[in-house]
Design an enzyme around this catalytic site. Sequence first.
Site, PDB file in Angstrom:
ATOM      1  N   ASP A   1     -26.785   2.739 -34.979  1.00  0.00           N
ATOM      2  CA  ASP A   1     -26.756   3.623 -33.962  1.00  0.00           C
ATOM      3  C   ASP A   1     -28.107   4.519 -34.009  1.00  0.00           C
ATOM      4  O   ASP A   1     -28.230   5.486 -33.148  1.00  0.00           O
ATOM      5  CB  ASP A   1     -25.422   4.780 -33.768  1.00  0.00           C
ATOM      6  CG  ASP A   1     -25.488   5.227 -34.878  1.00  0.00           C
ATOM      7  OD1 ASP A   1     -26.053   5.213 -35.957  1.00  0.00           O
ATOM      8  OD2 ASP A   1     -24.797   6.432 -35.328  1.00  0.00           O
TER       9      ASP A   1
ATOM     10  N   LYS B   1     -37.131   9.098 -42.298  1.00  0.00           N
ATOM     11  CA  LYS B   1     -38.371   9.680 -42.403  1.00  0.00           C
ATOM     12  C   LYS B   1     -39.318   8.121 -42.591  1.00  0.00           C
ATOM     13  O   LYS B   1     -38.978   7.458 -43.474  1.00  0.00           O
ATOM     14  CB  LYS B   1     -38.156  10.428 -43.907  1.00  0.00           C
ATOM     15  CG  LYS B   1     -37.459  11.690 -43.393  1.00  0.00           C
ATOM     16  CD  LYS B   1     -37.561  12.635 -44.724  1.00  0.00           C
ATOM     17  CE  LYS B   1     -37.095  13.959 -44.642  1.00  0.00           C
ATOM     18  NZ  LYS B   1     -36.762  14.803 -45.940  1.00  0.00           N
TER      19      LYS B   1
ATOM     20  N   ASP C   1     -28.076   2.143 -43.935  1.00  0.00           N
ATOM     21  CA  ASP C   1     -28.698   3.399 -43.831  1.00  0.00           C
ATOM     22  C   ASP C   1     -30.111   3.374 -43.334  1.00  0.00           C
ATOM     23  O   ASP C   1     -30.890   2.485 -43.379  1.00  0.00           O
ATOM     24  CB  ASP C   1     -29.156   3.879 -45.350  1.00  0.00           C
ATOM     25  CG  ASP C   1     -29.648   5.323 -45.504  1.00  0.00           C
ATOM     26  OD1 ASP C   1     -30.246   5.785 -44.741  1.00  0.00           O
ATOM     27  OD2 ASP C   1     -29.208   6.022 -46.553  1.00  0.00           O
TER      28      ASP C   1
ATOM     29  N   THR D   1     -14.134   2.602 -35.629  1.00  0.00           N
ATOM     30  CA  THR D   1     -13.189   3.613 -36.397  1.00  0.00           C
ATOM     31  C   THR D   1     -13.191   4.960 -35.847  1.00  0.00           C
ATOM     32  O   THR D   1     -13.601   5.379 -34.768  1.00  0.00           O
ATOM     33  CB  THR D   1     -13.977   3.778 -37.681  1.00  0.00           C
ATOM     34  OG1 THR D   1     -15.261   4.457 -37.504  1.00  0.00           O
ATOM     35  CG2 THR D   1     -14.351   2.706 -38.433  1.00  0.00           C
ATOM     36  N   LYS D   2     -12.337   5.772 -36.396  1.00  0.00           N
ATOM     37  CA  LYS D   2     -11.972   7.043 -35.884  1.00  0.00           C
ATOM     38  C   LYS D   2     -13.473   7.722 -35.873  1.00  0.00           C
ATOM     39  O   LYS D   2     -13.536   8.606 -34.882  1.00  0.00           O
ATOM     40  CB  LYS D   2     -10.840   8.013 -36.573  1.00  0.00           C
ATOM     41  CG  LYS D   2      -9.662   7.343 -36.391  1.00  0.00           C
ATOM     42  CD  LYS D   2      -8.612   8.133 -37.110  1.00  0.00           C
ATOM     43  CE  LYS D   2      -7.217   7.459 -37.042  1.00  0.00           C
ATOM     44  NZ  LYS D   2      -6.346   8.565 -37.534  1.00  0.00           N
ATOM     45  N   TYR D   3     -14.294   7.742 -36.848  1.00  0.00           N
ATOM     46  CA  TYR D   3     -15.271   8.448 -36.877  1.00  0.00           C
ATOM     47  C   TYR D   3     -16.463   8.247 -35.764  1.00  0.00           C
ATOM     48  O   TYR D   3     -16.826   9.019 -34.951  1.00  0.00           O
ATOM     49  CB  TYR D   3     -16.230   8.387 -38.197  1.00  0.00           C
ATOM     50  CG  TYR D   3     -17.544   8.942 -38.214  1.00  0.00           C
ATOM     51  CD1 TYR D   3     -17.732  10.302 -38.423  1.00  0.00           C
ATOM     52  CD2 TYR D   3     -18.615   8.292 -38.007  1.00  0.00           C
ATOM     53  CE1 TYR D   3     -18.970  11.074 -38.583  1.00  0.00           C
ATOM     54  CE2 TYR D   3     -19.937   8.859 -37.833  1.00  0.00           C
ATOM     55  CZ  TYR D   3     -20.039  10.273 -38.121  1.00  0.00           C
ATOM     56  OH  TYR D   3     -21.245  10.764 -38.007  1.00  0.00           O
ATOM     57  N   GLU D   4     -16.394   6.688 -35.605  1.00  0.00           N
ATOM     58  CA  GLU D   4     -17.211   6.063 -34.365  1.00  0.00           C
ATOM     59  C   GLU D   4     -16.859   6.765 -33.087  1.00  0.00           C
ATOM     60  O   GLU D   4     -17.816   6.876 -32.131  1.00  0.00           O
ATOM     61  CB  GLU D   4     -17.501   4.617 -34.599  1.00  0.00           C
ATOM     62  CG  GLU D   4     -18.337   3.933 -33.677  1.00  0.00           C
ATOM     63  CD  GLU D   4     -18.349   2.624 -33.711  1.00  0.00           C
ATOM     64  OE1 GLU D   4     -19.161   2.121 -33.047  1.00  0.00           O
ATOM     65  OE2 GLU D   4     -17.950   1.943 -34.800  1.00  0.00           O
TER      66      GLU D   4
ATOM     67  N   GLU E   1     -20.504  -9.694 -45.730  1.00  0.00           N
ATOM     68  CA  GLU E   1     -20.545  -8.470 -45.380  1.00  0.00           C
ATOM     69  C   GLU E   1     -21.461  -7.526 -46.210  1.00  0.00           C
ATOM     70  O   GLU E   1     -20.852  -7.190 -47.223  1.00  0.00           O
ATOM     71  CB  GLU E   1     -19.377  -7.538 -44.913  1.00  0.00           C
ATOM     72  CG  GLU E   1     -19.627  -6.190 -44.305  1.00  0.00           C
ATOM     73  CD  GLU E   1     -18.500  -5.518 -43.648  1.00  0.00           C
ATOM     74  OE1 GLU E   1     -18.702  -4.292 -43.202  1.00  0.00           O
ATOM     75  OE2 GLU E   1     -17.192  -6.181 -43.773  1.00  0.00           O
TER      76      GLU E   1
ATOM     77  N   GLU F   1     -20.645  -3.859 -51.431  1.00  0.00           N
ATOM     78  CA  GLU F   1     -20.668  -2.134 -51.570  1.00  0.00           C
ATOM     79  C   GLU F   1     -21.017  -1.996 -52.958  1.00  0.00           C
ATOM     80  O   GLU F   1     -20.521  -2.312 -53.974  1.00  0.00           O
ATOM     81  CB  GLU F   1     -19.348  -1.938 -51.113  1.00  0.00           C
ATOM     82  CG  GLU F   1     -19.389  -0.230 -51.058  1.00  0.00           C
ATOM     83  CD  GLU F   1     -20.406   0.316 -50.300  1.00  0.00           C
ATOM     84  OE1 GLU F   1     -21.278   1.235 -50.705  1.00  0.00           O
ATOM     85  OE2 GLU F   1     -20.647  -0.081 -49.118  1.00  0.00           O
TER      86      GLU F   1
END
Length: 275
Positions: free
Chosen positions: A218, A186, A182, A254-257, A107, A132
Site C-alpha cells: 500500500d 526514507k 517493509d 484482515t481487520k487491520y486492512e 510466502e 518470518e
Amino acid sequence: MRHHGRMHARESDVAGGPARDSAGGPARDSAGGPARDSAGDDSPSAHRHRRVTSFRSRRSALSGGQQDTWERLWPELGTEARDDDGRPAALIDTAAWFGRTAPLVLEIGSGTGTSTLAMAQDEPDIDVIAVEVYRRGLAQLLTGIDRAGVRNIRMIRGDGVDVLEYMVASGSLTGVRVFFPDPWPKARHHKRRLLQPSTVALIADRLRPGGILHAATDHAGYAEQIAAVGDAEPLLRRVDLTDDLPISVRRPVTKYERKALAGPDVAELLWEKVP
C-alpha cells in the site's frame, strides 16, 4: 509504466490481523529475516561485509499458551534458516517434510499468518512454506494451524533471501508471495527494501515455468519500484489477477486492512515465469 493493479482481496473473518509491524497485512513489516543484521555466510566474501537486511530488529515474548504450542509443534512444522553458529541450512527435502509431493508456495514475511492460514485452507492441495523473522508471529500462526487442523503449512524462521538462496531448489516453486513488505520510506533506507533486482532474479530462478510472483503493497513509491524491478527481470512477464493462474491470488482482508482501506490503494503486482 504498466497499471499496478488495484486491490482484489476477499473479505475474511479470520480473527485478528497483523500488528502494525507484521508483514501479513499492510502493516509495515519484515520481509522475513534472521534476528541479526549479518547474513552469517560461511563464504569469505560474507565475512568481509554485512548484507543489508530488510527487517527491523525487535524482541517479543510468547504467552504461556503460545510457548506450549511452540514446544509441541515447532519441531515438526518449523525450522531455522541458520544454525546457532550462523551457518545456512541445507536444501529442504519438501516431499519428506510435508509427506507428499505437491505444488509449493513460499510466502516471505508471513507476519502473524492471517493470510497464510486462510489461503492454505482454501488450497489444501498446495503446500505452503511461511518465512518470518519474528518468533511471536510464527507462534500465532502455529496456534492457528493447531486450532484449524491445517496440514499443508510449514514454517522457517529467518531471512527470506537466505531461504531462497540455500534452502529452495531452482525451478521448484509454483508461487512466491510477498505481502506488504517493509517499504523503508526514507530514501537513504531504500537499499533495505526486499524486492531489489538481485532478489527478484533469485525468485525468478526458484520459480518453475509458469510459476507466479505475487507482491502487494500500500506504499505508492514502493509499488513503483517493485513494478519496475519485476518488469525488468527477463525471466518474468506481467500477468493479470483475472488470468488463469496455478495458485490463488485472492488474499484475505484482515481487520487491520479493512480499517486502512480508506487510506492508500493496495497495489497487487503479479508476474509469471516465462516458459
